[in-house]
Design a protein around this motif. Structure first.
Motif, PDB file in Angstrom:
ATOM      1  N   THR A 193      -9.179  -5.645   8.805  1.00  0.00           N
ATOM      2  CA  THR A 193      -8.697  -5.589   7.422  1.00  0.00           C
ATOM      3  C   THR A 193      -9.176  -6.807   6.645  1.00  0.00           C
ATOM      4  N   MET A 194      -9.095  -7.984   7.255  1.00  0.00           N
ATOM      5  CA  MET A 194      -9.548  -9.210   6.586  1.00  0.00           C
ATOM      6  C   MET A 194     -11.027  -9.118   6.239  1.00  0.00           C
ATOM      7  N   ASN A 195     -11.828  -8.667   7.182  1.00  0.00           N
ATOM      8  CA  ASN A 195     -13.265  -8.535   6.921  1.00  0.00           C
ATOM      9  C   ASN A 195     -13.525  -7.571   5.769  1.00  0.00           C
ATOM     10  N   THR A 196     -12.867  -6.423   5.802  1.00  0.00           N
ATOM     11  CA  THR A 196     -13.041  -5.439   4.735  1.00  0.00           C
ATOM     12  C   THR A 196     -12.606  -6.023   3.397  1.00  0.00           C
ATOM     13  N   LEU A 197     -11.436  -6.632   3.379  1.00  0.00           N
ATOM     14  CA  LEU A 197     -10.884  -7.198   2.149  1.00  0.00           C
ATOM     15  C   LEU A 197     -11.785  -8.290   1.581  1.00  0.00           C
ATOM     16  N   LEU A 198     -12.161  -9.238   2.410  1.00  0.00           N
ATOM     17  CA  LEU A 198     -12.951 -10.375   1.943  1.00  0.00           C
ATOM     18  C   LEU A 198     -14.368  -9.971   1.558  1.00  0.00           C
ATOM     19  N   ASN A 199     -14.986  -9.110   2.348  1.00  0.00           N
ATOM     20  CA  ASN A 199     -16.343  -8.661   2.009  1.00  0.00           C
ATOM     21  C   ASN A 199     -16.354  -7.838   0.729  1.00  0.00           C
ATOM     22  N   THR A 200     -15.361  -6.975   0.562  1.00  0.00           N
ATOM     23  CA  THR A 200     -15.290  -6.170  -0.663  1.00  0.00           C
ATOM     24  C   THR A 200     -15.043  -7.067  -1.863  1.00  0.00           C
ATOM     25  N   ALA A 201     -14.140  -8.047  -1.731  1.00  0.00           N
ATOM     26  CA  ALA A 201     -13.874  -8.975  -2.838  1.00  0.00           C
ATOM     27  C   ALA A 201     -15.139  -9.734  -3.218  1.00  0.00           C
ATOM     28  N   GLU A 202     -15.877 -10.173  -2.222  1.00  0.00           N
ATOM     29  CA  GLU A 202     -17.119 -10.903  -2.493  1.00  0.00           C
ATOM     30  C   GLU A 202     -18.144  -9.996  -3.175  1.00  0.00           C
ATOM     31  N   ASP A 203     -18.271  -8.765  -2.692  1.00  0.00           N
ATOM     32  CA  ASP A 203     -19.197  -7.818  -3.319  1.00  0.00           C
ATOM     33  C   ASP A 203     -18.817  -7.563  -4.776  1.00  0.00           C
ATOM     34  N   LEU A 204     -17.529  -7.396  -5.043  1.00  0.00           N
ATOM     35  CA  LEU A 204     -17.074  -7.134  -6.412  1.00  0.00           C
ATOM     36  C   LEU A 204     -17.351  -8.323  -7.319  1.00  0.00           C
ATOM     37  N   ALA A 205     -17.153  -9.531  -6.808  1.00  0.00           N
ATOM     38  CA  ALA A 205     -17.446 -10.731  -7.598  1.00  0.00           C
ATOM     39  C   ALA A 205     -18.940 -10.816  -7.901  1.00  0.00           C
TER      40      ALA A 205
END
Length: 168
Positions: free
Chosen positions: A12-24
């Motif tokens: 979940t952390m990987n998904t959350l953090l990677n998605t947040a980074e992609d969105l930024a």
């Protein structure tokens, strides 16, 4: 940090953090902020972040547009006028920083992420989207609280809705 369900939490952390980074990066920002974490939480498969918004009768899909509107208003207040959105998109793409290994985030995003993981530990629960919603809703300043208010959502009420979703 001791995790309640280590493999599920790490995923979940990987998904959350990677998605947040992609969105930024898609928005032309070098590092994700709390608004990107919240947008990423709304995409998590557990659905708790979306249901927290739903508890208030709010459309979770409207949050991204509210973030864009708050950013545009801030630029306008600073005297920056964007006449050509296509030119802005080109400029954003040109200035986009590629990912570089470990995720970097703004200090408020790091604070929100740490609060979310603390909430999960306290609940003895895997990390869920509603933990992120509650953490971001607890921030007093920044884009995320302004975007929520632009949606006529009081951040404290959203935090309560997220905690109610976690208790359900």
């Amino acid at each position: 940090m001791r995790l309640s369900r280590p493999f599920q939490d790490v995923s979940t952390m990987n998904t959350l953090l990677n998605t947040a980074e992609d969105l930024a990066l898609e928005a032309g920002e070098p590092m994700p902020g709390p608004e990107h974490l919240l947008l990423a939480a709304l995409r998590l498969p557990d659905g708790t972040a979306r249901r927290a918004f739903g508890r208030l009768g709010a459309d979770p899909d409207a949050f991204g547009a509210a973030v864009a509107r708050v950013h545009a208003e801030a630029l306008a207040a600073a005297g920056v006028r964007v006449a050509d959105e296509a030119a802005l998109d080109t400029e954003v793409a040109r200035n986009r920083s590629p990912k570089r290994g470990a995720m970097r985030a703004t200090a408020p995003a790091q604070e929100a992420f740490q609060a979310a993981t603390r909430h999960a530990r306290t609940d003895r629960s895997p990390l869920l989207g509603a933990h992120v919603v509650a953490a971001v809703a607890g921030l007093e300043h920044g884009t995320a609280p302004r975007a929520l208010r632009a949606m006529d959502i009081e951040p404290a009420a959203l935090g309560e809705a997220a905690r109610a979703e976690l208790a359900a």
